[in-house]
Design an enzyme around this catalytic site. Structure first.
Site, short mmCIF file in Angstrom:
data_model
loop_
_atom_site.label_atom_id
_atom_site.label_comp_id
_atom_site.label_asym_id
_atom_site.label_seq_id
_atom_site.Cartn_x
_atom_site.Cartn_y
_atom_site.Cartn_z
CD GLU A 40 -12.46 68.19 -3.75
OE1 GLU A 40 -12.56 68.19 -4.37
OE2 GLU A 40 -12.49 69.03 -2.75
CE LYS A 116 -10.38 68.95 -6.70
NZ LYS A 116 -10.29 67.65 -5.72
CB CYS A 152 -10.04 70.96 -2.99
SG CYS A 152 -9.62 69.93 -2.01
#
Length: 263
Positions: A40, A116, A152
């Protein structure tokens, strides 16, 4: 399917062009793999919040171009990790940045993007600077598995992965910039997401220290019964793992726990 997970280590001394060139060469070195995965926000720095605005770029920018060329050179699908995306539009919260993953085909073409959904920072960091993604995204892996995309902090929200499972996902690909302070959470949650959904998990974390944040490493490939097929240490490292095409199907057939779901 042969997978390369590039656990990139970096500090604050590399410029975006320098790091991008180095990473493109690391990708090229993975010739013979079917899927290559990067972490990421590796170009801009996962915790380098103050630099995000300056270092942001569009999906069509220099990072994509460099990694796409490397993907073409080795004929492999590349999950290019994520960038700080500035698409030239304003989101519903009035912000202009997203944390956006890019997946490139073996011909270098963009196959899919994922913004995200869960932003880390508890009102600071990502929530203060970035818009939240809204959509589930999937990509077909070279061996035919359907992979759900996440990033994440998403890992802490099991309902996201259940929704991907209910859309027929058999794998999860997760780039991250997860810190050392909570690396044991990372390790446990990767196995949990694999076991509870009987999916392959391919997770690529970051190494090194940047913006005074020590990164946790421990990238891993986890099988659908929670078995750790490979795991990195805390430094820059590349995992190379071969996964049987029928791994998930066999696990679900021999231990059909998902058939007993009631809610």
């Amino acid at each position: 399917m042969k997978i390369a997970v590039i656990q990139l280590g970096y500090d604050d001394t590399e410029s975006v062009p320098e790091r991008t060139e180095r990473v493109a060469e690391l990708v090229r070195a993975q010739a013979g793999h079917d899927l290559v995965v990067l972490p990421e926000l590796w170009p801009m720095g996962g915790f380098d919040y103050r630099a995000w605005d300056e270092k942001s770029e569009s999906v069509e920018g220099s990072v994509r171009a460099a990694i796409a060329a490397a993907a073409r050179d080795i004929g492999a699908m590349v999950h290019a990790g994520s960038i700080v995306e500035r698409p030239g539009e304003t989101g519903p919260e009035g912000k202009e940045l997203w944390n956006t993953s890019l997946v490139l085909g073996a011909d270098g073409k963009l196959l899919e993007t994922y913004r995200k959904i869960h932003r880390f920072g508890f009102a600071a960091g990502e929530p203060a600077l970035m818009e939240a993604g809204e959509d589930l995204r999937f990509v077909d892996l070279p061996n035919g598995m359907k992979a759900g995309l996440s990033t994440c902090y998403d890992l802490r929200f099991p309902e996201l992965y259940r929704a991907q499972l209910d859309s027929d996902a058999t794998a999860f690909v997760i780039p991250a910039a997860w810190p050392m302070a909570r690396v044991e959470h990372w390790r446990v949650l990767l196995r949990a997401r694999a076991m509870e959904n009987q999916c392959l998990v391919v997770a690529c974390n970051t190494a090194g220290t940047h913006a005074r944040a020590e990164m946790g490493g421990h990238s891993a490939v986890v099988g659908p019964l929670g078995e750790v097929l490979a795991e990195a240490g805390s430094d820059e490292e590349i995992l190379s793992v071969e996964v049987a095409d029928d791994l998930v199907a066999t696990a679900r057939e021999t231990f059909p726990v998902l058939d007993d779901r009631r809610l």
